[in-house]
Design an enzyme around this catalytic site. Structure first.
Site, PDB file in Angstrom:
ATOM      1  N   TYR A 181      -0.543  -2.573 -21.840  1.00  0.00           N
ATOM      2  CA  TYR A 181       0.075  -3.110 -20.637  1.00  0.00           C
ATOM      3  C   TYR A 181      -0.752  -2.833 -19.388  1.00  0.00           C
ATOM      4  CZ  TYR A 181       4.172  -5.194 -22.638  1.00  0.00           C
ATOM      5  OH  TYR A 181       4.995  -6.034 -23.332  1.00  0.00           O
ATOM      6  N   HIS A 195       0.864  -1.187   0.000  1.00  0.00           N
ATOM      7  CA  HIS A 195       0.000   0.000   0.000  1.00  0.00           C
ATOM      8  C   HIS A 195       0.894   1.230   0.000  1.00  0.00           C
ATOM      9  CE1 HIS A 195      -2.819   3.101   0.918  1.00  0.00           C
ATOM     10  NE2 HIS A 195      -2.449   3.226   2.182  1.00  0.00           N
ATOM     11  N   HIS A 219       1.002   5.736  -0.976  1.00  0.00           N
ATOM     12  CA  HIS A 219       0.250   6.965  -1.217  1.00  0.00           C
ATOM     13  C   HIS A 219       0.800   7.625  -2.481  1.00  0.00           C
ATOM     14  CE1 HIS A 219      -1.265   7.474   3.225  1.00  0.00           C
ATOM     15  NE2 HIS A 219      -1.213   6.211   2.856  1.00  0.00           N
TER      16      HIS A 219
END
Length: 227
Positions: A128, A101, A103
């Site tokens: 892609y 994860h 930002h």
């Protein structure tokens, strides 16, 4: 697998998390203490995850949080507040072994500017993106660590799997992408292609049209793209 093998596998997973965190920081995908990384251990009963408030560019292998199959912490610094989300992703997608994860700037900006569609945050503008990323649902804003996010993400994983188009990522509103894969390299490839496509989309003055249906069908037939 012997206890010695499990220990060696855990050490390898620790090293991989540190390597990925360093790489993400060096390339500007993460900043300060934003973001988290986890790995499912080979015994299938536990996970390693970065500690809460850890700077991903300066991780220490022996301080990573070790949790058992029930989420109880066994060692290391206090686990990231997103532990529940990571554990639920692993439970919902048995093939997932590494979760990232971040930002990332362009993906957070995309949520501020407005995603293309709640079920597809970006249109399929490059081959892609279709092949390496696929569908990416938008998850409405909830505070960091809110367990309700895990419910929303696992619902999307289940729905896409039932439709025959499994997902590899979601985009949390104002917080950025969560991506996963069978290993670190696969998860990184999804993150990198997803962020690059967001950058292309946001910096193109005249928004490009999605690939036509026949082109996407060709990618499905030729490469097995999940779109």
């Amino acid at each position: 697998m012997t206890s010695q093998d499990l220990h060696a596998a855990a050490d390898a997973a620790r090293a991989e998390i540190v390597r990925v965190g360093t790489s993400l920081f060096a390339r500007g995908y993460v900043h300060a203490s934003a973001g988290n990384i986890s790995a499912r251990l080979d015994d299938g009963q536990g996970h390693l995850i970065t500690p809460t408030n850890a700077a991903l560019g300066f991780l220490e292998a022996d301080r990573l949080a070790l949790v058992d199959g029930d989420g109880t912490q066994l060692a290391g610094d206090r686990a990231s507040k997103t532990l529940t989300l990571h554990r639920r992703i692993y439970a919902a997608d048995p093939a997932a072994r590494f979760v990232i994860h971040t930002h990332s700037t362009h993906l957070v900006a995309l949520t501020l500017a407005g995603v293309w569609h709640p079920d597809d945050v970006l249109p399929p503008i490059t081959p892609y993106y279709v092949m390496k990323v696929g569908h990416v649902p938008h998850i409405p804003y909830h505070r960091p660590g809110d367990p309700l996010v895990a419910d929303l993400v696992t619902e999307r994983i289940a729905a896409r799997a039932a439709a025959g188009t499994p997902i590899r990522a979601v985009l949390l509103d104002r917080l950025g992408p969560v991506v996963w894969g069978p290993d670190a390299a696969s998860a990184l490839a999804v993150l990198e292609e997803l962020e690059e496509t967001a950058r292309l989309w946001l910096t193109t003055d005249r928004k490009p049209e999605p690939l036509p249906d026949h082109a996407i069908a060709e990618l499905r037939d030729t490469f097995g793209a999940a779109w």
